[in-house]
Write a protein that holds these residues in place. Sequence first.
Motif, PDB file in Angstrom:
ATOM      1  N   PHE A 115       0.807  -1.223   0.000  1.00 44.08           N
ATOM      2  CA  PHE A 115       0.000   0.000   0.000  1.00 44.08           C
ATOM      3  C   PHE A 115       0.841   1.276   0.000  1.00 44.08           C
ATOM      4  O   PHE A 115       0.288   2.375  -0.009  1.00 44.08           O
ATOM      5  CB  PHE A 115      -0.952   0.000   1.197  1.00 44.08           C
ATOM      6  N   MET A 119      -0.325   5.122  -0.870  1.00 50.09           N
ATOM      7  CA  MET A 119      -0.259   6.096   0.218  1.00 50.09           C
ATOM      8  C   MET A 119       0.655   7.266  -0.101  1.00 50.09           C
ATOM      9  O   MET A 119       0.518   8.352   0.467  1.00 50.09           O
ATOM     10  CB  MET A 119       0.226   5.402   1.496  1.00 50.09           C
ATOM     11  N   ILE A 123       5.825   2.815   4.351  1.00 47.80           N
ATOM     12  CA  ILE A 123       5.155   2.380   5.575  1.00 47.80           C
ATOM     13  C   ILE A 123       6.040   1.333   6.231  1.00 47.80           C
ATOM     14  O   ILE A 123       6.371   0.322   5.610  1.00 47.80           O
ATOM     15  CB  ILE A 123       3.774   1.780   5.282  1.00 47.80           C
ATOM     16  N   LEU A 196      -6.892   3.096   5.703  1.00 44.54           N
ATOM     17  CA  LEU A 196      -5.833   3.957   5.183  1.00 44.54           C
ATOM     18  C   LEU A 196      -6.406   5.180   4.469  1.00 44.54           C
ATOM     19  O   LEU A 196      -5.797   6.255   4.487  1.00 44.54           O
ATOM     20  CB  LEU A 196      -4.937   3.169   4.238  1.00 44.54           C
ATOM     21  N   ASN A 200      -5.328   8.970   5.337  1.00 44.19           N
ATOM     22  CA  ASN A 200      -4.705   9.795   4.286  1.00 44.19           C
ATOM     23  C   ASN A 200      -5.768  10.139   3.241  1.00 44.19           C
ATOM     24  O   ASN A 200      -5.725   9.660   2.109  1.00 44.19           O
ATOM     25  CB  ASN A 200      -3.553   9.005   3.656  1.00 44.19           C
ATOM     26  N   ARG A 203      -5.344  10.867  -0.568  1.00 42.08           N
ATOM     27  CA  ARG A 203      -4.969   9.769  -1.467  1.00 42.08           C
ATOM     28  C   ARG A 203      -6.034   8.676  -1.465  1.00 42.08           C
ATOM     29  O   ARG A 203      -5.774   7.545  -1.889  1.00 42.08           O
ATOM     30  CB  ARG A 203      -3.638   9.171  -1.013  1.00 42.08           C
ATOM     31  N   ILE A 207      -5.855   4.694  -2.784  1.00 39.24           N
ATOM     32  CA  ILE A 207      -5.791   3.664  -1.736  1.00 39.24           C
ATOM     33  C   ILE A 207      -6.921   2.648  -1.894  1.00 39.24           C
ATOM     34  O   ILE A 207      -6.703   1.435  -1.824  1.00 39.24           O
ATOM     35  CB  ILE A 207      -5.848   4.334  -0.352  1.00 39.24           C
ATOM     36  N   ARG A 257      -3.041   9.053  11.846  1.00 47.42           N
ATOM     37  CA  ARG A 257      -3.360  10.156  10.928  1.00 47.42           C
ATOM     38  C   ARG A 257      -2.358  11.295  11.096  1.00 47.42           C
ATOM     39  O   ARG A 257      -1.863  11.856  10.107  1.00 47.42           O
ATOM     40  CB  ARG A 257      -4.784  10.644  11.187  1.00 47.42           C
ATOM     41  N   VAL A 260       1.060  10.199   9.639  1.00 51.20           N
ATOM     42  CA  VAL A 260       1.093  10.212   8.177  1.00 51.20           C
ATOM     43  C   VAL A 260       1.144  11.640   7.651  1.00 51.20           C
ATOM     44  O   VAL A 260       1.867  11.932   6.677  1.00 51.20           O
ATOM     45  CB  VAL A 260      -0.120   9.444   7.616  1.00 51.20           C
ATOM     46  N   ARG A 264       4.139  12.928   5.215  1.00 49.33           N
ATOM     47  CA  ARG A 264       3.892  13.461   3.883  1.00 49.33           C
ATOM     48  C   ARG A 264       4.607  14.788   3.659  1.00 49.33           C
ATOM     49  O   ARG A 264       4.909  15.147   2.511  1.00 49.33           O
ATOM     50  CB  ARG A 264       2.388  13.625   3.648  1.00 49.33           C
TER      51      ARG A 264
END
Length: 285
Positions: A115, A119, A123, A196, A200, A203, A207, A257, A260, A264
């Motif tokens: 993934f 994403m 990960i 996910l 995010n 995205r 995803i 969350r 991530v 990013r």
Amino acid sequence: MRTGNGTKRGSVFAALALLAAGSASQSAPAQDQPASGSAANPTAVDKMKLPPGYLPREALPDSLALLPPPPAKGSAAMQRDEEARKAADKLRGTPRYARAASDAVIGFPQIPDDFACAMGIPIGKEATPKLYALMGRMLIDVGLSTYGAKNKYNRTRPFVAHKAATCYPKDEALLRNDGSYPSGHSAVGWGLALVLAEVNPDRADAIVQRGRDFGQSRVVCDAHWQSDVDAGRVIAAATVARLHGDAAFRADLDAARAEVAAARQTAATGESPACAAEAASLKLP
């Protein structure tokens, strides 16, 4: 972003303990071991020494209540399954078939890596430890939720029914004794995609598409019927809905969350060659 090979077991049943050991504890993945029993044995999962997911067993969705029986021989639904299998069989030898073989490896760090392109960030235990742990813990719940129907129906897999080969021969001996309906792989892919996408949301489309493709890989692989894959998504959605009622899950979701969002900010821009190859393979029908 594609790094590890993960465990070499294809069945969610055989991999549950490995998923938890490799993620929920945030320690190194456990060594591959054979399952303690088959899906035809209702007590086999209970005999495994599994770390807890988020939900107690009695709170898991009842797959027998949520799903109809698998398609009967000669039914229109079974004809649909056979037609989907014939269409998928044309993909043997293509990049899409190779992607299905990669998706067949269900373990950590392989599943998070599957993934990563969708994403837009790596990960892993080091890169995103909170997300990595969340994924492993929730998969205990998603995987266990499929086994009421798996145990009851013990449906024969398409490669067995047609005396064929799958995209991942190393799993075939195990899968012959693991019920086909619903698909645990599909449940895992769809459940992860739903969560996910929350973590995010920018995205979300990519995803969710990857989660769909992850399940469809099982039809391409000849390891599951299309109705198995569809049913897996139902169970995944039901499990994720139950998870949102759990305070610990919600707290971990919020932490993931935030993690991530921070990741990013420093993520490399542009598509890597590996991600470009993944996208190209999944564009095939």
